[in-house]
Structure formats: C-alpha cells, structure tokens
Design a protein around this motif. Structure first.
Motif, PDB file in Angstrom:
ATOM      1  N   ALA A 218      -2.483  -3.953  -6.744  1.00 45.78           N
ATOM      2  CA  ALA A 218      -3.832  -3.372  -6.711  1.00 45.78           C
ATOM      3  C   ALA A 218      -4.193  -2.850  -5.323  1.00 45.78           C
ATOM      4  O   ALA A 218      -5.013  -1.931  -5.202  1.00 45.78           O
ATOM      5  N   LEU A 219      -3.569  -3.392  -4.299  1.00 44.75           N
ATOM      6  CA  LEU A 219      -3.857  -2.909  -2.943  1.00 44.75           C
ATOM      7  C   LEU A 219      -3.494  -1.438  -2.780  1.00 44.75           C
ATOM      8  O   LEU A 219      -4.101  -0.725  -1.980  1.00 44.75           O
ATOM      9  N   TYR A 220      -2.520  -0.968  -3.544  1.00 39.35           N
ATOM     10  CA  TYR A 220      -2.126   0.439  -3.454  1.00 39.35           C
ATOM     11  C   TYR A 220      -3.233   1.375  -3.928  1.00 39.35           C
ATOM     12  O   TYR A 220      -3.314   2.512  -3.486  1.00 39.35           O
ATOM     13  N   VAL A 221      -4.084   0.905  -4.826  1.00 38.44           N
ATOM     14  CA  VAL A 221      -5.198   1.748  -5.275  1.00 38.44           C
ATOM     15  C   VAL A 221      -6.513   1.394  -4.583  1.00 38.44           C
ATOM     16  O   VAL A 221      -7.400   2.227  -4.473  1.00 38.44           O
ATOM     17  N   ILE A 222      -6.627   0.165  -4.106  1.00 37.13           N
ATOM     18  CA  ILE A 222      -7.860  -0.253  -3.432  1.00 37.13           C
ATOM     19  C   ILE A 222      -7.922   0.267  -1.998  1.00 37.13           C
ATOM     20  O   ILE A 222      -8.961   0.766  -1.550  1.00 37.13           O
ATOM     21  N   LEU A 223      -6.833   0.140  -1.258  1.00 37.68           N
ATOM     22  CA  LEU A 223      -6.868   0.481   0.166  1.00 37.68           C
ATOM     23  C   LEU A 223      -7.233   1.940   0.456  1.00 37.68           C
ATOM     24  O   LEU A 223      -7.975   2.188   1.415  1.00 37.68           O
ATOM     25  N   PRO A 224      -6.773   2.910  -0.299  1.00 47.17           N
ATOM     26  CA  PRO A 224      -7.242   4.279  -0.025  1.00 47.17           C
ATOM     27  C   PRO A 224      -8.753   4.443  -0.192  1.00 47.17           C
ATOM     28  O   PRO A 224      -9.394   5.161   0.580  1.00 47.17           O
TER      29      PRO A 224
END
Length: 171
Positions: free
Chosen positions: A10-16
């Motif tokens: 989920a960090l791949y979609v949250i961080l941006p």
C-alpha cells in the motif's frame, strides 16, 4: 501475511499522494521509501537471532503492532522527518513477518501438509497486496483523505496482531 504484505504494498500508492500533499519531491519520496525498505531489510536479516532470544511468536505479534502504530502515526505526520520515522516503524514491523511466519508454518505442519500450508501462506500475501492497494485506490477515488485510509489500515494491523496473538497463544 495478507496484512503485512498489504501494508507494505500500500505504500506504493499512499506515498505519492502523501508527497503531493506535503509538497515533497521525487528524491525525498525515494528517501522515504528507502527508509522503510532499509529498516525491513536490516531487521529481517537479524530476525532469526532475535527470535531465538525473544520467541518467533512474540516477534510476529510485535511486528504487526509496529506496522499498525506506524500507519496510525502517518495520520498525524506533517513533516518529512515524522513520515520517515513512521515508515521506519512500519519497516521494522514488516521485517519480522516473512522469515518467522515461514518458520512457524514449517514447524507446525508435517511433511505432507507443509507444502500446502506454505502455498496458502504465500498466496495470502499476494491477496493482501491486491486488497490493500485496491482499497486505497477506491477510497481515494471516492474522495476519502489518505490519512483516513492510513489510519484504518493501522487499525486493521492492530486487530490482526490481536488475532495472531489469540491464535498463537490462546488456542
């Protein structure tokens, strides 16, 4: 496995979204992701040694608690430093899952059932990745702020830690 891998993916979609909200550039975003991955790599390498002293099951629950608290901390993060700290805690939590869970599954099942159990364990991680990233994307599409979703993910991790604790220690 589903929760830990889901939180990590989920960090791949949250961080941006976080970087856009806080005005971070790509280099800062990369550093944040590296903090998370670095913590995970560092502690995953030493998880076996720690498990011998503290117990696999204890560290597995501890890891989910760390991941949950790190995600809840993201809700309040307003600086790159605090985000970095939260991602360090999430990475620490994720580090204990792969090696220790595989060991627990392998030692729980005899030779005949071990392959099926490990296959189910591994596929649940992929299901978690799909589920958490899809939930975040859907929530963002419906206009739900990233902080709300991150907080919900943190609560799910803490509930998962409770379920794992109950399963491993009470049953």
């Amino acid at each position: 496995h589903a929760v830990q891998d889901g939180l990590s993916a989920a960090l791949y979609v949250i961080l941006p979204v976080v970087s856009q909200t806080l005005g971070l550039n790509f280099s800062q975003l990369g550093i944040l992701r590296s903090v998370n991955n670095g913590a995970m790599a560092l502690f995953e390498m030493s998880s076996g040694i720690l498990a011998e002293r503290l117990g696999e099951r204890n560290l597995l629950v501890f890891g989910l608690v760390c991941a949950g608290l790190g995600y809840i901390g993201l809700v309040y993060a307003d600086t790159i430093w605090f985000i970095g700290f939260c991602l360090l805690v999430v990475g620490l939590g994720g580090a204990f899952q792969h090696a220790l869970s595989s060991s627990i599954v392998s030692s729980t099942f005899d030779y005949k059932g071990r392959r099926s159990a490990l296959g189910l364990y591994n596929s649940s991680g992929d299901s978690g990745k799909l589920t958490f990233t899809a939930l975040f994307s859907l929530a963002a599409g419906y206009g739900i702020a990233w902080q709300g979703v991150a907080g919900a993910f943190g609560v799910v991790a803490l509930m998962g830690a409770g379920a794992v604790f109950f399963t491993l220690f009470m049953v």
